[in-house]
Structure formats: C-alpha cells, structure tokens
Design a protein around this motif. Structure first.
Motif, PDB file in Angstrom:
ATOM      1  N   SER A 107       0.828  -1.209   0.000  1.00  0.00           N
ATOM      2  CA  SER A 107       0.000   0.000   0.000  1.00  0.00           C
ATOM      3  C   SER A 107       0.862   1.258   0.000  1.00  0.00           C
ATOM      4  O   SER A 107       0.555   2.237  -0.690  1.00  0.00           O
ATOM      5  N   PRO A 305     -11.580 -11.476  -5.624  1.00  0.00           N
ATOM      6  CA  PRO A 305     -12.392 -10.883  -4.549  1.00  0.00           C
ATOM      7  C   PRO A 305     -11.994 -11.340  -3.146  1.00  0.00           C
ATOM      8  O   PRO A 305     -12.084 -10.564  -2.195  1.00  0.00           O
ATOM      9  N   SER A 308      -8.925  -9.260  -2.278  1.00  0.00           N
ATOM     10  CA  SER A 308      -9.234  -7.842  -2.053  1.00  0.00           C
ATOM     11  C   SER A 308     -10.037  -7.635  -0.786  1.00  0.00           C
ATOM     12  O   SER A 308      -9.828  -6.652  -0.057  1.00  0.00           O
ATOM     13  N   SER A 312      -8.108  -5.495   1.984  1.00  0.00           N
ATOM     14  CA  SER A 312      -8.660  -4.159   2.236  1.00  0.00           C
ATOM     15  C   SER A 312      -9.094  -4.018   3.689  1.00  0.00           C
ATOM     16  O   SER A 312      -8.908  -2.957   4.296  1.00  0.00           O
ATOM     17  N   THR A 316      -7.392  -1.370   6.289  1.00  0.00           N
ATOM     18  CA  THR A 316      -8.258  -0.412   6.993  1.00  0.00           C
ATOM     19  C   THR A 316      -7.952  -0.396   8.482  1.00  0.00           C
ATOM     20  O   THR A 316      -7.917   0.668   9.110  1.00  0.00           O
ATOM     21  N   LYS A 332      -6.985   2.628  -3.800  1.00  0.00           N
ATOM     22  CA  LYS A 332      -8.229   2.575  -4.553  1.00  0.00           C
ATOM     23  C   LYS A 332      -8.401   1.186  -5.163  1.00  0.00           C
ATOM     24  O   LYS A 332      -7.546   0.316  -5.033  1.00  0.00           O
ATOM     25  N   ASP A 333      -9.519   0.993  -5.870  1.00  0.00           N
ATOM     26  CA  ASP A 333      -9.845  -0.332  -6.399  1.00  0.00           C
ATOM     27  C   ASP A 333      -8.789  -0.849  -7.370  1.00  0.00           C
ATOM     28  O   ASP A 333      -8.614  -2.078  -7.496  1.00  0.00           O
ATOM     29  N   ASP A 334      -8.083   0.044  -8.079  1.00  0.00           N
ATOM     30  CA  ASP A 334      -7.106  -0.423  -9.056  1.00  0.00           C
ATOM     31  C   ASP A 334      -5.874  -1.052  -8.421  1.00  0.00           C
ATOM     32  O   ASP A 334      -5.008  -1.578  -9.129  1.00  0.00           O
ATOM     33  N   TYR A 336      -6.115  -3.634  -6.502  1.00  0.00           N
ATOM     34  CA  TYR A 336      -6.438  -5.049  -6.334  1.00  0.00           C
ATOM     35  C   TYR A 336      -6.675  -5.708  -7.696  1.00  0.00           C
ATOM     36  O   TYR A 336      -7.673  -5.441  -8.364  1.00  0.00           O
ATOM     37  N   ALA A 339     -10.120  -7.903  -8.757  1.00  0.00           N
ATOM     38  CA  ALA A 339     -11.168  -7.730  -7.749  1.00  0.00           C
ATOM     39  C   ALA A 339     -12.513  -7.437  -8.391  1.00  0.00           C
ATOM     40  O   ALA A 339     -13.540  -7.661  -7.792  1.00  0.00           O
TER      41      ALA A 339
END
Length: 339
Positions: A107, A305, A308, A312, A316, A332-334, A336, A339
C-alpha cells in the motif's frame, strides 16, 4: 533461472512476507502458448523477487521447476533478499517486474508511485506468535503488566500487537512494556539468556527458538486471536505485487504466473518434507527448521475478490491505527488485481 543471493540471513520473515500461484518454465522462444483455462497468451520473461522466509518458501517449487526447464509457460528469473529495502528500489525503478513484500508496504508503494503498483495475491496470512517460557499467558489480557520482547517496530509486528492488545482492553502504552529489538534473532537470544520470558516471534523463528529452549511454548497465535475478533478482516503478512505496466502489457501471462504460483503453494503445503529439502537447497531456511515450521507459516494463494476483501479489511485496520503505515491513504480499487 538466474538466482541472485542478495544477502545472507539467519532466517527471514516478512512477511511478511507469500502468495498467489506457482508452476513455471524456462522456454527459449517467445510466442503463443497455452494457459490452463485461459486459451493462449504470449510468453513473457518476468523478474520476481521474494524475501527469505515464508514468501519465498511458497515459491520454491516454481523456482525448482524453472531451474529444471520444465513446462511451457513464462520465463522466470528469481531474486532472494533478506530485507524489503533491497527489493523496493529495484521494483520502483523497473528492474523487477514482481515482488513478494509485506502487505502494508504494498500500500505504501502504491501511494508513493501514484497507483503504479498492483497487488496480485495474498501469499502469507499471519505468521506471528507470542511465545513464553512459562504458563502465565493464556489470553491477551494475561499480558497486562508483562514485558514483551519483539522486533519489527514500525511494521506488521508492531501494528498487529498493538491492535490486538487494544481490542482486548490492554493499553499497549501503559499496561505492558514492549522491548523493541532490531532483529528477531535478538529476541531469541533474550529468551535463551533468561533476559525475557515472553516474546513476539514470527515463523520460522518460533521453530528456531523452540529448538534452543525445550520448555518454550506457543502461548498465543496472533492469527487466531485476530480471527476471534470477527471484524471482517484477516491478519496478513505478505502479498505479491507487480508494476502496473507489467500487468497491463499481458494479462494472460500474468494470469499464467498466478496459476504457476498457486500450483507451487499447493505443492509446498501438501509435501512438507520434500518442500523443506528444496527450501534448504535454495538457502531460504534451514531444511530441518522449514519442515517443522511449514504447517504454521500460513502460506496461501488468495486472488480476486477473496484477496481484495481480506487485504482491504486489514489495511483499513492499519490505517485507523496510523495512516502512515499504509502510505497515508487507503488504496483505490485499481490496487487489487482481479477484484
């Protein structure tokens, strides 16, 4: 396969550091080849780095298959390192295509490169354990008033320990003393000398410590303690990442790599004795230690999924403790893949 030994290390962890899927090949020609379930793809040459410890342990069958020039898939060149600091500059500068790194570092790199790092898979779940010379610790709350020797300040060991203490009503700054060491081997030495009775250690250092101290026991499995919180996340040590341009260039070849990696992980988990011999031959971890430690290393290959969702949730938790631990912002989503 060309294998570069960057530095020696007693035993390494990181995560942590281990992931996705394995199989592999060292073919001489480029062109279209078959990828199971994916039709055809153009063969790619990938340089892959891993940390000595669980992340590299999961890769070892793919490394061996590549050395033997078996299969008809991608070409792989592997690099083994003792520290993430030896890997990350080369990844950012484009000298590496993929790398096994600690989950929070993935990250951090994503944020540092403004989204140019993609996570392909989770390769290692939790490998952290609280060990004790004695029987006083039966729960996290029992750590109140104790001194814990640990290494990994500012990384996964600290974040995981502080989180679990807090979630169990133990103030990590007031109710316990955490004696931070620079290396896990120092924690083992502190236990052996009697300087400490409780330590936070990853595998395979737990196995090393128990080989020196017959009465040392695993008091708490931090992965199990995390799962008991039922917070929708999992304790994660390592992931496999790739440069975004590498992923976008050839999705079929990347998916083939993940299948190769998954096959390697499955083989390692199903063949501990044989895998341990390979692990020892590549100077990743001593073979005898590896065989005993493998069942507790939580080597996996989680993609899509499932990857991710768990990753995630873990990031968090870290972000809520200290945003800097994940690079200042949640990915952001990109970030993963698949996903």
């Amino acid at each position: 396969m060309k294998r570069t030994k960057i530095s020696a290390m007693l035993l390494a962890l990181v995560m942590a550091l281990s992931l996705a899927a394995c199989g592999g090949n060292n073919g001489a020609s480029s062109g279209s080849v078959s990828a199971p379930g994916d039709g055809t793809y153009t063969r790619e040459s990938y340089s892959v780095a891993a940390l000595k410890g669980p992340t590299a342990m999961g890769l070892v069958k793919l490394m061996d298959d590549t050395d033997k020039a078996g299969g008809t898939g991608n070409d792989y060149t592997f690099t083994l390192a003792a520290s993430p600091d030896e890997i990350t500059p080369k990844l950012i500068q484009g000298e590496l295509d993929m790398a096994c790194v600690p989950a929070n570092l993935a990250s951090v790199l994503y944020n540092k490169t403004e989204g140019q790092i993609v996570t392909l898979a989770v390769n290692t779940l939790g490998v952290l354990y609280l060990v004790e010379n004695g029987n006083a610790v039966q729960s996290v709350r029992d750590l109140t008033g104790m001194t814990i020797v640990a290494a990994g300040k500012g990384s996964t060991p600290e974040y995981a320990l502080r989180y679990l203490l807090s979630e169990n009503g133990v103030d990590p700054d007031r109710d316990v003393t955490i004696d931070w060491k620079s290396e896990h081997s120092e924690c083992v030495s502190a236990l052996a000398s009697g300087e400490a009775t409780v330590a936070l250690l990853p595998q395979p250092f737990v196995t090393v410590a128990q080989s020196k101290l017959a009465d040392l026991r695993v008091a708490l499995d931090l992965t199990a303690e995390w799962d008991a919180l039922n917070n929708g996340s999992s304790l994660i040590t390592g992931v496999v990442v790739a440069r975004k341009e590498v992923v976008e260039k050839n999705l079929g070849a990347v998916n083939a790599f993940l299948k190769d990696y998954a096959a390697s992980v499955d083989w390692v988990n199903a063949n501990a004795a044989d895998a341990a011999q390979l692990i020892g031959s590549y100077d990743i971890v001593d073979a005898a230690v590896a065989e005993k430690a493998l069942p507790a290393c939580n080597i996996v290959c989680l993609t899509g999924p499932e990857m991710s969702g768990k990753l995630s949730g873990y990031l968090t938790v870290l972000f809520d403790q200290n945003p800097a631990s994940v690079g200042g912002a949640l990915p952001k989503d990109d970030f993963y893949f698949g996903a």
